[in-house]
Every structure is written in structure tokens, then in C-alpha cells.
Design a protein around this motif. Sequence first.
Motif, PDB file in Angstrom:
ATOM      1  N   THR A   5       0.859  -1.173   0.000  1.00  0.00           N
ATOM      2  CA  THR A   5       0.000   0.000   0.000  1.00  0.00           C
ATOM      3  C   THR A   5       0.898   1.227   0.000  1.00  0.00           C
ATOM      4  O   THR A   5       1.773   1.352   0.853  1.00  0.00           O
ATOM      5  CB  THR A   5      -0.901   0.033   1.248  1.00  0.00           C
ATOM      6  OG1 THR A   5      -1.656  -1.171   1.300  1.00  0.00           O
ATOM      7  CG2 THR A   5      -1.835   1.223   1.227  1.00  0.00           C
ATOM      8  N   ILE A   7       0.921   5.537  -0.269  1.00  0.00           N
ATOM      9  CA  ILE A   7       0.202   6.804  -0.264  1.00  0.00           C
ATOM     10  C   ILE A   7       1.132   7.803  -0.939  1.00  0.00           C
ATOM     11  O   ILE A   7       2.228   8.068  -0.443  1.00  0.00           O
ATOM     12  CB  ILE A   7      -0.132   7.273   1.169  1.00  0.00           C
ATOM     13  CG1 ILE A   7      -0.818   6.170   1.975  1.00  0.00           C
ATOM     14  CG2 ILE A   7      -0.954   8.551   1.139  1.00  0.00           C
ATOM     15  CD1 ILE A   7      -2.169   5.762   1.467  1.00  0.00           C
ATOM     16  N   LYS A  60      -4.061   6.604  -2.861  1.00  0.00           N
ATOM     17  CA  LYS A  60      -3.680   5.342  -2.222  1.00  0.00           C
ATOM     18  C   LYS A  60      -3.630   4.272  -3.304  1.00  0.00           C
ATOM     19  O   LYS A  60      -4.614   4.016  -3.991  1.00  0.00           O
ATOM     20  CB  LYS A  60      -4.701   4.965  -1.152  1.00  0.00           C
ATOM     21  CG  LYS A  60      -4.368   3.682  -0.421  1.00  0.00           C
ATOM     22  CD  LYS A  60      -5.237   3.578   0.819  1.00  0.00           C
ATOM     23  CE  LYS A  60      -6.009   2.308   0.832  1.00  0.00           C
ATOM     24  NZ  LYS A  60      -6.825   2.158   2.035  1.00  0.00           N
ATOM     25  N   GLU A  62      -2.784   0.317  -4.174  1.00  0.00           N
ATOM     26  CA  GLU A  62      -2.702  -1.009  -3.553  1.00  0.00           C
ATOM     27  C   GLU A  62      -2.336  -2.028  -4.620  1.00  0.00           C
ATOM     28  O   GLU A  62      -2.956  -2.068  -5.690  1.00  0.00           O
ATOM     29  CB  GLU A  62      -4.030  -1.374  -2.901  1.00  0.00           C
ATOM     30  CG  GLU A  62      -4.397  -0.438  -1.770  1.00  0.00           C
ATOM     31  CD  GLU A  62      -5.808  -0.652  -1.268  1.00  0.00           C
ATOM     32  OE1 GLU A  62      -5.970  -0.803  -0.040  1.00  0.00           O
ATOM     33  OE2 GLU A  62      -6.730  -0.680  -2.096  1.00  0.00           O
TER      34      GLU A  62
END
Length: 112
Positions: A5, A7, A60, A62
Motif C-alpha cells: 500500500t 500513499i 492510495k 494497492e
Amino acid sequence: MKFVTAIIKPFKLDDVREALSEVGVNGMTVTEVKGFGRQKGHTELYRGAEYVVDFLPKVKLEVAIADVLLESTLEIIADAASTGKIGDGKTFVTDLEQAIRIRTGETGENAL
């Protein structure tokens, strides 16, 4: 398998996506989010009035990957998302126990 993940700043998304696709990362999920870290937001001026923006727009990202791609994926995200300024973001890695492709029933790394 690992679940990465990241950011990052929104304008760096295309750079990260292109770099990851070059090393074989096939799919990802992207969500527009808001948040803050050490920078604690910033102050802006609008029509002569000053106001504080607490939550900054971020993206974000993923990605579920095989263990062998972990180091290269982390390096690519760090290189492609970096501007050298505060607020570049963070990357988190968690273990991924199982993945199942719904359409075919494939499991594990075959499902990625």
C-alpha cells in the motif's frame, strides 16, 4: 505474497503506474484519499481570507505481488513517487495469505 500500500501525491500516479508495469506488476487499485502526516496540512488564501487545509489530497495505491517482486516494487515506487519535498508519502507492506481469482478459481500467485 505481499500486499503493498503506497500513499503518494496525485500527480505522481502515472509515473508510478508506468514504472510498475515495466517490471511486470499487472494490476493495482487506486483510491483518491485525503490525509496528513508530519506536515500537518497547510494554510491557503482564498478571496483575501486565510484558512487552514488540514487534509491534503493523496492517492492510495494497492498492489498484490509475488514475494520475488517485493524489493523491486518498493524501489520503483520510491523512485517514481519522489519529489524530494515533504509530503511525498509512505509505503506499507503486509503479508498476503491468500488470493483467489473469482472468475477461474485460481489461487495463490496464479491468481495475481
